[in-house]
Each structure stands twice: as C-alpha cells, then as structure tokens.
Motif scaffolding. Structure first.
Motif, PDB file in Angstrom:
ATOM      1  N   GLY A 159      10.001   9.095 -20.688  1.00 24.56           N
ATOM      2  CA  GLY A 159       9.576   7.742 -20.330  1.00 24.56           C
ATOM      3  C   GLY A 159       8.246   7.748 -19.599  1.00 24.56           C
ATOM      4  O   GLY A 159       7.379   6.899 -19.858  1.00 24.56           O
ATOM      5  N   GLY A 160       8.071   8.710 -18.671  1.00 23.80           N
ATOM      6  CA  GLY A 160       6.797   8.817 -17.970  1.00 23.80           C
ATOM      7  C   GLY A 160       5.655   9.130 -18.911  1.00 23.80           C
ATOM      8  O   GLY A 160       4.561   8.556 -18.800  1.00 23.80           O
ATOM      9  N   ALA A 161       5.898  10.051 -19.854  1.00 25.26           N
ATOM     10  CA  ALA A 161       4.856  10.416 -20.819  1.00 25.26           C
ATOM     11  C   ALA A 161       4.495   9.237 -21.717  1.00 25.26           C
ATOM     12  O   ALA A 161       3.318   8.971 -21.995  1.00 25.26           O
ATOM     13  N   ALA A 162       5.512   8.506 -22.189  1.00 25.59           N
ATOM     14  CA  ALA A 162       5.266   7.347 -23.046  1.00 25.59           C
ATOM     15  C   ALA A 162       4.512   6.254 -22.288  1.00 25.59           C
ATOM     16  O   ALA A 162       3.570   5.642 -22.825  1.00 25.59           O
ATOM     17  N   PHE A 163       4.896   6.008 -21.049  1.00 26.58           N
ATOM     18  CA  PHE A 163       4.217   5.000 -20.226  1.00 26.58           C
ATOM     19  C   PHE A 163       2.769   5.421 -19.966  1.00 26.58           C
ATOM     20  O   PHE A 163       1.854   4.582 -19.968  1.00 26.58           O
ATOM     21  N   PHE A 164       2.550   6.712 -19.763  1.00 28.39           N
ATOM     22  CA  PHE A 164       1.210   7.236 -19.531  1.00 28.39           C
ATOM     23  C   PHE A 164       0.330   7.029 -20.773  1.00 28.39           C
ATOM     24  O   PHE A 164      -0.823   6.616 -20.677  1.00 28.39           O
ATOM     25  N   VAL A 165       0.881   7.323 -21.948  1.00 31.47           N
ATOM     26  CA  VAL A 165       0.120   7.159 -23.195  1.00 31.47           C
ATOM     27  C   VAL A 165      -0.227   5.689 -23.421  1.00 31.47           C
ATOM     28  O   VAL A 165      -1.373   5.349 -23.763  1.00 31.47           O
ATOM     29  N   LEU A 166       0.744   4.801 -23.209  1.00 33.22           N
ATOM     30  CA  LEU A 166       0.505   3.372 -23.403  1.00 33.22           C
ATOM     31  C   LEU A 166      -0.555   2.847 -22.441  1.00 33.22           C
ATOM     32  O   LEU A 166      -1.473   2.109 -22.849  1.00 33.22           O
ATOM     33  N   SER A 167      -0.443   3.213 -21.181  1.00 31.78           N
ATOM     34  CA  SER A 167      -1.423   2.736 -20.197  1.00 31.78           C
ATOM     35  C   SER A 167      -2.795   3.358 -20.428  1.00 31.78           C
ATOM     36  O   SER A 167      -3.817   2.742 -20.105  1.00 31.78           O
ATOM     37  N   SER A 168      -2.852   4.574 -20.999  1.00 31.46           N
ATOM     38  CA  SER A 168      -4.145   5.173 -21.355  1.00 31.46           C
ATOM     39  C   SER A 168      -4.852   4.320 -22.417  1.00 31.46           C
ATOM     40  O   SER A 168      -6.062   4.093 -22.346  1.00 31.46           O
ATOM     41  N   MET A 169      -4.081   3.850 -23.384  1.00 33.22           N
ATOM     42  CA  MET A 169      -4.660   2.976 -24.409  1.00 33.22           C
ATOM     43  C   MET A 169      -5.193   1.685 -23.779  1.00 33.22           C
ATOM     44  O   MET A 169      -6.294   1.227 -24.114  1.00 33.22           O
ATOM     45  N   LEU A 170      -4.436   1.113 -22.846  1.00 33.59           N
ATOM     46  CA  LEU A 170      -4.872  -0.107 -22.175  1.00 33.59           C
ATOM     47  C   LEU A 170      -6.143   0.137 -21.360  1.00 33.59           C
ATOM     48  O   LEU A 170      -7.033  -0.725 -21.316  1.00 33.59           O
ATOM     49  N   CYS A 171      -6.243   1.303 -20.713  1.00 27.02           N
ATOM     50  CA  CYS A 171      -7.463   1.647 -19.972  1.00 27.02           C
ATOM     51  C   CYS A 171      -8.663   1.668 -20.913  1.00 27.02           C
ATOM     52  O   CYS A 171      -9.744   1.153 -20.579  1.00 27.02           O
ATOM     53  N   GLY A 172      -8.491   2.262 -22.077  1.00 24.74           N
ATOM     54  CA  GLY A 172      -9.584   2.337 -23.038  1.00 24.74           C
ATOM     55  C   GLY A 172      -9.998   0.977 -23.570  1.00 24.74           C
ATOM     56  O   GLY A 172     -11.149   0.778 -23.967  1.00 24.74           O
ATOM     57  N   LEU A 173      -9.074   0.014 -23.580  1.00 19.25           N
ATOM     58  CA  LEU A 173      -9.357  -1.326 -24.082  1.00 19.25           C
ATOM     59  C   LEU A 173      -9.880  -2.268 -23.003  1.00 19.25           C
ATOM     60  O   LEU A 173     -10.169  -3.435 -23.291  1.00 19.25           O
ATOM     61  N   SER A 174      -9.996  -1.799 -21.757  1.00 21.88           N
ATOM     62  CA  SER A 174     -10.386  -2.653 -20.635  1.00 21.88           C
ATOM     63  C   SER A 174     -11.731  -3.323 -20.883  1.00 21.88           C
ATOM     64  O   SER A 174     -12.674  -2.694 -21.378  1.00 21.88           O
ATOM     65  N   GLN A 175     -11.819  -4.594 -20.489  1.00 19.98           N
ATOM     66  CA  GLN A 175     -13.049  -5.365 -20.669  1.00 19.98           C
ATOM     67  C   GLN A 175     -13.788  -5.598 -19.362  1.00 19.98           C
ATOM     68  O   GLN A 175     -14.929  -6.074 -19.373  1.00 19.98           O
ATOM     69  N   ASN A 176     -13.187  -5.267 -18.243  1.00 20.07           N
ATOM     70  CA  ASN A 176     -13.864  -5.386 -16.953  1.00 20.07           C
ATOM     71  C   ASN A 176     -13.227  -4.409 -15.974  1.00 20.07           C
ATOM     72  O   ASN A 176     -12.184  -3.815 -16.259  1.00 20.07           O
ATOM     73  N   MET A 177     -13.849  -4.258 -14.800  1.00 21.15           N
ATOM     74  CA  MET A 177     -13.388  -3.258 -13.837  1.00 21.15           C
ATOM     75  C   MET A 177     -12.042  -3.619 -13.226  1.00 21.15           C
ATOM     76  O   MET A 177     -11.266  -2.751 -12.856  1.00 21.15           O
ATOM     77  N   VAL A 178     -11.752  -4.923 -13.111  1.00 20.00           N
ATOM     78  CA  VAL A 178     -10.455  -5.332 -12.562  1.00 20.00           C
ATOM     79  C   VAL A 178      -9.329  -4.888 -13.498  1.00 20.00           C
ATOM     80  O   VAL A 178      -8.313  -4.346 -13.058  1.00 20.00           O
ATOM     81  N   GLU A 179      -9.522  -5.103 -14.796  1.00 21.13           N
ATOM     82  CA  GLU A 179      -8.526  -4.652 -15.767  1.00 21.13           C
ATOM     83  C   GLU A 179      -8.374  -3.142 -15.729  1.00 21.13           C
ATOM     84  O   GLU A 179      -7.245  -2.621 -15.760  1.00 21.13           O
TER      85      GLU A 179
END
Length: 531
Positions: free
Chosen positions: A72-92
């Motif tokens: 679960g930790g690994a899956a959550f880490f992978v998902l949040s890594s994708m979200l980091c890469g998609l960030s449109q501003n520093m707050v995100e």
C-alpha cells in the motif's frame, strides 16, 4: 526468496532516491512553476509526513501484518509521484510531496521490519547491512540522476521515473513476498494516541525547519509551535500509558537496550547532517571549487557508508555481537568530524576527501548494529514498533541536526565577521556597504560576488582594496564558523559513542524459538530453523 529481496531493495531504493533526486531539480522547478516563497515547503511537507507516519505504521503492521502496508505504501508513493509530475504550481507540488511522504514513510517503516519476519537476528545482520547501504547509494546516484533527467528531459521526469520502477517492485512483491501475519484476534486501534502523536510531531518539525530561517527562534510563531508540541506530546504520554494497545508502548523505553539504541541513532544523525549539509559549503566558499566538485566530495563519504554497512553487517552476523561495532563506528565518525573541524582556508581538496571517507566509514559501521540491537531486545510481536522507533529517531535526529548546526553557523558567522573585518575598512564604509557581506553568498555565488565587486569598483582604487579585505574577512569568518559546526558534530558523535558503551551486548539469535514462531503465527519463516 531472491525475488522477494530484490523487491524490498528496489522499494527502499525508490524511497531513498526521492530524498536526494529532487534537490537537483528544484532551481528548474521554481523557474517553471514560480512561487519561490513556497520553495521550502516542497521539502518540509515531505519531511513532516514521512517522519510522522513511521511509528503509526510500525504499530499497525505489528497488529495486521507487513505485506499490505508495504504494498500500500509503495502504491501510494507511485500514485503521488505521478501527481507531483503533473503539478501546475508550487502549492500543488508541496501538497503532493506531502502525500508522497506518507507513502515513503510507510515503506521505510515496513521494509526494515520485514527482514525480521524473514530472518533470525544473526542472518538479519548481513541483510540489513545491504539494506542500509542503499541509503548511501541513493545519496550518490540521486543528484546525478536528477540532474540528468532535468537537463535532458524535464524536471517532471524526476517524479515520473518512479512509476515504472515502483510498478516493477509492486509486481515482484505481489507474487513473491510471503504474507506473514500475527495470530488473528480483535484489536483496539489507538486513534487518540495516533492523533496526538501527529499533533506533537508536526509542530515540532515545523519549528525546527522554520526557526532561524523564516522566523526568529524567539518569534511567537516558533514559540507557539514548540508549546503546542510539548502539550501534545505530554498528552500523548498520558494516553499511551492507559491505552489497551498503544501506538508507541512506553514500556519499550524502559528497555535499556532499546532506549540507548534509539538515542544513539538520533545523535549519530545529527553528526551525519553536519557533514552532508556543510562540507559542500566549505568546498565552494573556502577552497573555491565549483558546485559540481563540492557535490562530488560527498561521493567518497557515501562509498564509505556503503562499504562499511555491508562489512559491519557481515561481521555482526558472524560474531553475533553488536556493541563494540557500534561504539567503534561512532567513535571513528567522531574522529572524522574532529578532523573536519581542524580544516582552515589553506586546506587542500585531498585532505577534505580523506576526512569525509573516515566519517563515512564510521557512520556506515554504526547503522545496522544499532537497529539490530533494538530488534534483538524485544519479542517478535513488538518488532514493527521498535524498528519504527529507531527509524523515527533517525528522522528526528536529522531534522534536529540541520536546525541545530544551521543555528550554530549563522550565529557564529555574524560574530566572527565583526571580529574579522579590519577596523580601517569598517570606518571607511557606510553600514549599507558592510551589510552586503553579512551573508556569505558572495563566496558561493559568482553573480552576487561580481555585483558587489562592481559596486565597490565605483569607489575608485580604494574600493578594490576594501573589497579584497572584506572578501577575505568573510572567508575567515565562515571558516571559523564551520569549524564550530564540525566540532559540535564531533562532540555529539562522541556523546553517542560514550552512550553505546553502556549498551548491553546480548548475543543475536541464530534461529527463531518456538515462542517466536508462535507469535508470528507461522510454522517456520524463511531462514528460521529451530532455536
């Protein structure tokens, strides 16, 4: 078995790399997303969540098993890594980095614990030496990979690269990792204790991160955060003493081996951060090398950590003894830090490298024995929470080290600069001119140094001479301040070594007992055998 270990090592490398790979890309990220005022939050958010979640996951994995927390930790880490890469501003980006920290903290808390379910302590020593060396490898490879991906593709690939590696690790763990669980029974989850622990840790880490940087240490914000942390931790202690199944059993700290191992781990991290954070500054500002060379000077130290971690794990596994390995390793690291404190403006690059290797060998020798000492001192049903405790103190120690030694540097630099400025230069210049040298960035930032030098050139021939005198004063003041930083680190390391002298050296178990197997609710995990 090989596939299981490969999955665990890849998972650890994934989380460890993320601590070092992002720093190289941060200038490009800020240039792209703007929001420089949120720069620190990209790191702070990750630090807060990854540290706070560790003891909670450690306890829950003791209750419900390791496999699903790890996956679960690994899956959550992978998902949040994708979200980091998609960030449109520093707050995100800061928000998604906080989510990423939850995944990383869950993995860190579980991976070291997993080895205890697969191997008895004597065999575990050899394996944990390899696990620990992954941190050193990540410290070397992280900045290089981050720089390459940022320059050739995009800073977003610093996060996207986690996706294929993480999916591979998940697939391996799904098919090969044994689902070892404790005996099934009804559990009472300590929700109140978990909440109070988070409420205590987060303000405390924020105060350490912001104190002396965004806010003065005496500001109402910092004092308020520290007060909230004290109140929450005090309440946490009362709750844990009465909870049926506490998140962090206070009785663990009554075990002398666990208490000493956890405290020594935290102290050693303070010394380690004294080298990682401030040696590059010494190289750039005092010796005058490039940023690239100041970064590569950490490589010998990290190679020393990798080699010593593997070697110490093998030695402890063969001898079944950990005490003097821990004492000797921390003492060697203290000597290395003391040698760093003796370096002056005229030191050569080779001497710095030699001292860094000594520090790395000492720190690497220490990591596995202290963790093993704590695990070996408790029953199998407490392995998860005690492993999380040592990981937790490692994170807290690193944070305290960065704040403490940073305060020593800034506090000493101001006083030493006043002492180092020639009286004639101080009398010849107005305060605003002298204020240009109050920050040592002129020594490490060629653009800043050039701008200051050009402004002094407008004063005529005397201006060039005054600039040279003040530039030299800054170098002397910074060198003296860094001397104090490394000396404080050496003293803290020496205190940790003395503390480990009182560590009880209980021989490591070479096989699981029937009681151990009963607590794990299995007949014989891999590598077990009879006691």
């Amino acid at each position: 078995m090989i596939a299981t270990m490969a999955g665990l090592l890849v998972s650890m490398l994934l989380a460890a790399l993320d601590q070092t790979i992002v720093g190289t890309a941060m200038p490009r990220i800020v240039a792209d997303l703007q929001g420089f005022e949120h720069y620190a939050w990209v790191t702070t958010a990750y630090l807060l969540t990854s540290t706070a979640i560790v003891p909670i996951v450690g306890k829950l994995s003791d209750l419900y098993g390791r496999k699903w927390f790890l996956m679960g930790g690994a899956a959550f880490f992978v998902l949040s890594s994708m979200l980091c890469g998609l960030s449109q501003n520093m707050v995100e980006l800061a928000l998604f980095r906080g989510l990423q920290g939850f995944g990383a903290g869950t993995m860190f808390s579980t991976i070291f614990t997993v080895a205890s379910a697969l191997f008895p302590p004597a065999q575990r020593a050899k394996i944990q030496g390899v696990f620990t060396s992954v941190f050193g490898l990540a410290s070397i490879a992280g900045p290089l990979i981050g720089g390459y991906l940022t320059d050739t593709l995009s800073w977003r690939w610093v996060f996207y690269v986690n996706l294929p590696v993480g999916i591979l690790a998940l697939a391996v763990l799904w098919f090969s990792f044994p689902d070892i669980r404790p005996a099934r029974r009804e559990h009472q989850i300590d929700y109140l204790g978990a909440g109070l622990l988070m409420l205590g840790i987060v303000p405390f880490l924020l105060a350490l991160s912001w104190g002396g940087q965004q806010y003065p240490w005496s500001s109402p914000v910092i004092i308020g955060l520290l007060a909230l942390a004290v109140v929450a931790i005090t309440a946490f202690g009362f709750v844990e003493a009465r909870a049926a199944e506490p998140i962090l059993p206070l009785g663990l700290l009554k075990n002398g081996i666990v208490a000493i191992a956890a405290l020594a781990t935290g102290l050693s991290q303070i010394g380690m951060f004294g080298t990682i954070l401030f040696v590059p500054l010494f190289i750039q500002a005092i010796i005058g090398s490039s940023a690239t060379q100041s970064g590569t000077v950490l490589t010998p130290m990290m190679l020393g950590i990798v080699a010593a971690s593997i070697a110490s794990g093998q030695i402890v596994g063969r001898t079944g003894r950990y005490k003097w390995m821990a004492v000797g390793g921390i003492a060697v690291a203290a000597v290395g830090l003391y040698l760093l404190s003796l370096m002056g403006p005229d030191v050569d690059y080779g001497t710095v490298v030699r001292n860094m290797v000594i520090v790395g060998l000492g720190i690497g020798t220490t990591m596995a024995p202290l963790n093993l000492a704590a695990q070996n001192a408790v029953s199998m049903r407490q392995i998860g929470v005690v492993t999380s405790l040592t990981q937790f103190t490692r994170s807290i120690g690193g944070t305290i080290g960065a704040a403490l030694l940073g305060s020593v540097l800034t506090g000493r630099f101001a006083a030493e600069l006043q002492r180092a400025i020639p009286p004639q230069a101080a009398a010849a210049l107005p305060p605003e001119r002298l204020a240009q040298f109050s920050n040592p960035q002129a020594l490490v930032n060629p653009e800043a140094a050039g701008a200051i030098q050009q402004s002094f050139a407008q004063l005529g021939p005397q201006g060039a001479q005054l600039y040279a005198q003040l530039f030299g004063a800054v170098k002397v003041a910074l060198s003296t301040s860094l001397h104090d930083v490394f000396l404080v680190g050496a003293v803290v390391m020496a205190a940790a070594a003395i503390l480990c002298v009182f560590l009880k050296d209980v021989p490591l178990k070479r096989a699981y007992s029937q009681d151990d197997l009963a607590e794990m609710n299995v007949e014989a995990p891999i590598g077990a055998g009879a006691a």
